[in-house]
Design a protein around this motif. Structure first.
Motif, PDB file in Angstrom:
ATOM      1  N   GLU A  85       0.824  -1.199   0.000  1.00 54.67           N
ATOM      2  CA  GLU A  85       0.000   0.000   0.000  1.00 54.67           C
ATOM      3  C   GLU A  85       0.864   1.258   0.000  1.00 54.67           C
ATOM      4  O   GLU A  85       0.614   2.198  -0.771  1.00 54.67           O
ATOM      5  CB  GLU A  85      -0.920  -0.013   1.222  1.00 54.67           C
ATOM      6  CG  GLU A  85      -1.833   1.203   1.310  1.00 54.67           C
ATOM      7  CD  GLU A  85      -2.740   1.156   2.535  1.00 54.67           C
ATOM      8  OE1 GLU A  85      -3.390   2.183   2.818  1.00 54.67           O
ATOM      9  OE2 GLU A  85      -2.781   0.108   3.204  1.00 54.67           O
TER      10      GLU A  85
ATOM     11  N   LEU B  93       1.255   3.894  -3.048  1.00 53.31           N
ATOM     12  CA  LEU B  93       0.914   5.290  -2.792  1.00 53.31           C
ATOM     13  C   LEU B  93       2.081   6.203  -3.177  1.00 53.31           C
ATOM     14  O   LEU B  93       1.879   7.247  -3.828  1.00 53.31           O
ATOM     15  CB  LEU B  93       0.559   5.479  -1.317  1.00 53.31           C
ATOM     16  CG  LEU B  93       0.313   6.918  -0.850  1.00 53.31           C
ATOM     17  CD1 LEU B  93      -0.863   7.531  -1.614  1.00 53.31           C
ATOM     18  CD2 LEU B  93       0.066   6.956   0.657  1.00 53.31           C
ATOM     19  N   ARG B  94       3.284   5.832  -2.788  1.00 50.36           N
ATOM     20  CA  ARG B  94       4.448   6.643  -3.148  1.00 50.36           C
ATOM     21  C   ARG B  94       4.587   6.749  -4.660  1.00 50.36           C
ATOM     22  O   ARG B  94       4.867   7.832  -5.206  1.00 50.36           O
ATOM     23  CB  ARG B  94       5.722   6.055  -2.539  1.00 50.36           C
ATOM     24  CG  ARG B  94       6.956   6.896  -2.826  1.00 50.36           C
ATOM     25  CD  ARG B  94       8.216   6.253  -2.311  1.00 50.36           C
ATOM     26  NE  ARG B  94       8.530   5.008  -3.029  1.00 50.36           N
ATOM     27  CZ  ARG B  94       9.684   4.363  -2.917  1.00 50.36           C
ATOM     28  NH1 ARG B  94      10.632   4.820  -2.108  1.00 50.36           N
ATOM     29  NH2 ARG B  94       9.912   3.244  -3.590  1.00 50.36           N
TER      30      ARG B  94
ATOM     31  N   ARG C 161       2.241   6.527  -6.978  1.00 48.87           N
ATOM     32  CA  ARG C 161       1.199   7.401  -7.546  1.00 48.87           C
ATOM     33  C   ARG C 161       1.522   8.874  -7.288  1.00 48.87           C
ATOM     34  O   ARG C 161       1.353   9.716  -8.174  1.00 48.87           O
ATOM     35  CB  ARG C 161      -0.160   7.051  -6.934  1.00 48.87           C
ATOM     36  CG  ARG C 161      -0.719   5.705  -7.360  1.00 48.87           C
ATOM     37  CD  ARG C 161      -2.208   5.609  -7.062  1.00 48.87           C
ATOM     38  NE  ARG C 161      -2.497   5.814  -5.641  1.00 48.87           N
ATOM     39  CZ  ARG C 161      -2.510   4.853  -4.726  1.00 48.87           C
ATOM     40  NH1 ARG C 161      -2.238   3.598  -5.081  1.00 48.87           N
ATOM     41  NH2 ARG C 161      -2.807   5.119  -3.472  1.00 48.87           N
TER      42      ARG C 161
ATOM     43  N   GLU D 138       2.233  15.340   0.758  1.00 47.89           N
ATOM     44  CA  GLU D 138       1.714  13.976   0.893  1.00 47.89           C
ATOM     45  C   GLU D 138       2.804  12.955   0.598  1.00 47.89           C
ATOM     46  O   GLU D 138       2.909  11.921   1.280  1.00 47.89           O
ATOM     47  CB  GLU D 138       0.532  13.762  -0.052  1.00 47.89           C
ATOM     48  CG  GLU D 138      -0.725  14.520   0.302  1.00 47.89           C
ATOM     49  CD  GLU D 138      -1.837  14.254  -0.706  1.00 47.89           C
ATOM     50  OE1 GLU D 138      -2.122  13.067  -0.959  1.00 47.89           O
ATOM     51  OE2 GLU D 138      -2.390  15.229  -1.244  1.00 47.89           O
TER      52      GLU D 138
ATOM     53  N   ALA E  29       4.229   9.998   3.013  1.00 48.37           N
ATOM     54  CA  ALA E  29       4.240   8.598   2.560  1.00 48.37           C
ATOM     55  C   ALA E  29       5.646   8.017   2.608  1.00 48.37           C
ATOM     56  O   ALA E  29       5.848   6.869   2.996  1.00 48.37           O
ATOM     57  CB  ALA E  29       3.676   8.507   1.140  1.00 48.37           C
TER      58      ALA E  29
END
Length: 435
Positions: free
Chosen positions: A30, A34-35, A37, A80, A84
């Motif tokens: 996950e 996330l990183r 994206r 963000e 992350a």
């Protein structure tokens, strides 16, 4: 730092399970996704800003609003991404090294994997005492005054005992620098958190470290010279031609021993402060296996020169240290306990510390790889003194000195009253009655 994509492979999970570590692959996937994206979105926004800046077109009010909105979105995405990345780093820093495929399965509860044995445990025509009894009878160990100064797990040596410790340090440094090619270093005993993280002491072993906060600076006392020696090259790229690096240092070591309450509270075996000669080797990752055999041989040679019976065992996967992918322990025979006990641990860390500390190697073709690091005790002064007092003890309470140390001590034995027996012109003077 582990490569998260490598850890997501099934083989990595199985390797970590061999050493008893459960990897939260769902959380890792996950955070990794996330990183990825956020990096893609950040790069897209940056590219759009660059195109707009290069166009030379003066935007109207609506265009300026879109540009401002894009800037705010880029700032938000960057924040963000930082969060992350911190979360991913925290997860990765807590994952131990993967064991080498040749490391045997099992834990310390399983029978030891003995690779070789040197010397027969000495025989005695009397009941051998442990080192505390030998040392206190001689007056060279003073556990009562040590406890008065600092509490439990500290030691005071005196007279010929302190001289023997000093002689051991000089002997070991001369051996490893003169015959094995190590370069001696004097290093700080207080280091920062980044240094401790580079070799794997943080965050895993925070409870085992002594810290000081003076002059608005947090510094930590080193648990081993491995920490500063490896980190000398943190963030550097080494040339293939200068490898391997062979480094050594004699330092005090400070360990809280948070997980060992009740173990070895008597004597010099497990202390909060002790001295040690440490060996570190830095090499190409494809050379670490050969370098480990070399390192073990160097540490073992010190025990052979001292005539101390010992054996070499390989640790099982479930008993490996956090940063190690393969480890050989050298265990010395202690007659007072009637068993072998660890005196040196020699580990191949592969590129685990190289990744964490950012130490790279550039080969002759210009390619780069993370360096491999290896470390080993050669030897701890206190535990070596323990072995000498026990293996070289005599029936009358005196202790002979290993011949290799006589040039450093100037005496061949410690008499029953704790005084030195001087070395004669022909090296005579050793007491009778030893094993």
């Amino acid at each position: 730092m582990h490569d998260p994509h490598a850890l997501l492979q099934d083989a990595a999970g199985a390797d970590l399970a061999r050493r008893g570590h459960h990897l939260d692959r769902a959380a890792l996937r996950e955070l990794t996704d996330l990183r990825s994206r956020l990096i893609a979105e950040r790069d897209k926004l940056r590219a759009e800003q660059n195109r707009s800046a290069r166009s030379g077109v003066r935007p109207d009010a609506a265009g300026r609003a879109r540009i401002q909105e894009a800037k705010e979105r880029l700032r938000s995405v960057s924040e963000e991404l930082g969060v992350a990345q911190e979360s991913l780093d925290a997860l990765l820093l807590a994952v131990p090294n993967l064991p080498h495929p040749d490391v045997p399965d099992g834990t310390e509860q399983d029978p030891p994997v003995v690779r070789r044995v040197f010397g027969e445990p000495p025989g005695f025509d009397f009941t051998p005492r442990d080192h505390v009894d030998v040392g206190t009878r001689l007056g060279i160990l003073d556990p009562v005054r040590a406890a008065k100064l600092s509490g439990s797990r500290f030691a005071v040596t005196r007279g010929t005992g302190a001289r023997l410790e000093r002689a051991l340090a000089s002997f070991l440094l001369d051996l490893h620098t003169g015959e094995h090619g190590y370069v001696e270093h004097g290093v700080p005993h207080l280091v920062n958190r980044e240094t401790m993280t580079g070799t794997g002491q943080l965050p895993k072993f925070a409870d085992d470290l002594f810290a000081t906060d003076a002059a608005d600076r947090e510094l930590l006392l080193i648990p081993t010279a491995e920490v500063p020696l490896v980190n000398l090259y943190r963030g550097e790229t080494l040339q293939d031609a200068e490898l391997p690096l062979a480094l050594t240092a004699f330092t005090p070591c400070y360990r809280a021993e948070a997980g060992s309450y009740g173990r070895d509270t008597r004597g010099l075996v497990r202390l909060h402060q002790f001295e040690k000669v440490e060996l570190v080797r830095i090499c190409r990752p494809d050379r670490s296996r050969e370098e480990l055999e070399l390192l073990v041989g160097h540490a073992e040679s010190a025990l052979r020169r001292l005539g101390l019976a010992h054996r070499v065992v390989e640790l099982r996967a479930g008993d490996l240290g956090f940063a190690a992918r393969r480890t050989y322990d050298i265990e010395v025979w202690l007659p007072g306990q009637g068993t072998y006990r660890e005196i040196s641990s020699c580990s191949d860390c592969g590129d685990f510390q190289g990744r964490r500390a950012g130490i790279r190697v550039r080969d002759r073709d210009g390619g780069k790889a993370f360096a491999a690091t290896l470390n080993g005790s050669a030897l701890p002064i206190g535990r070596t003194l323990v072995a000498i007092l026990e293996q070289y003890q005599c029936a009358d309470g005196s202790v002979n000195v290993p011949p290799a140390l006589v040039p450093y001590t100037g005496f061949t034995a410690i008499a029953a009253d704790g005084t030195a027996v001087p070395a004669g012109p022909a090296g005579t003077g050793a007491l009778s009655g030893a094993a």
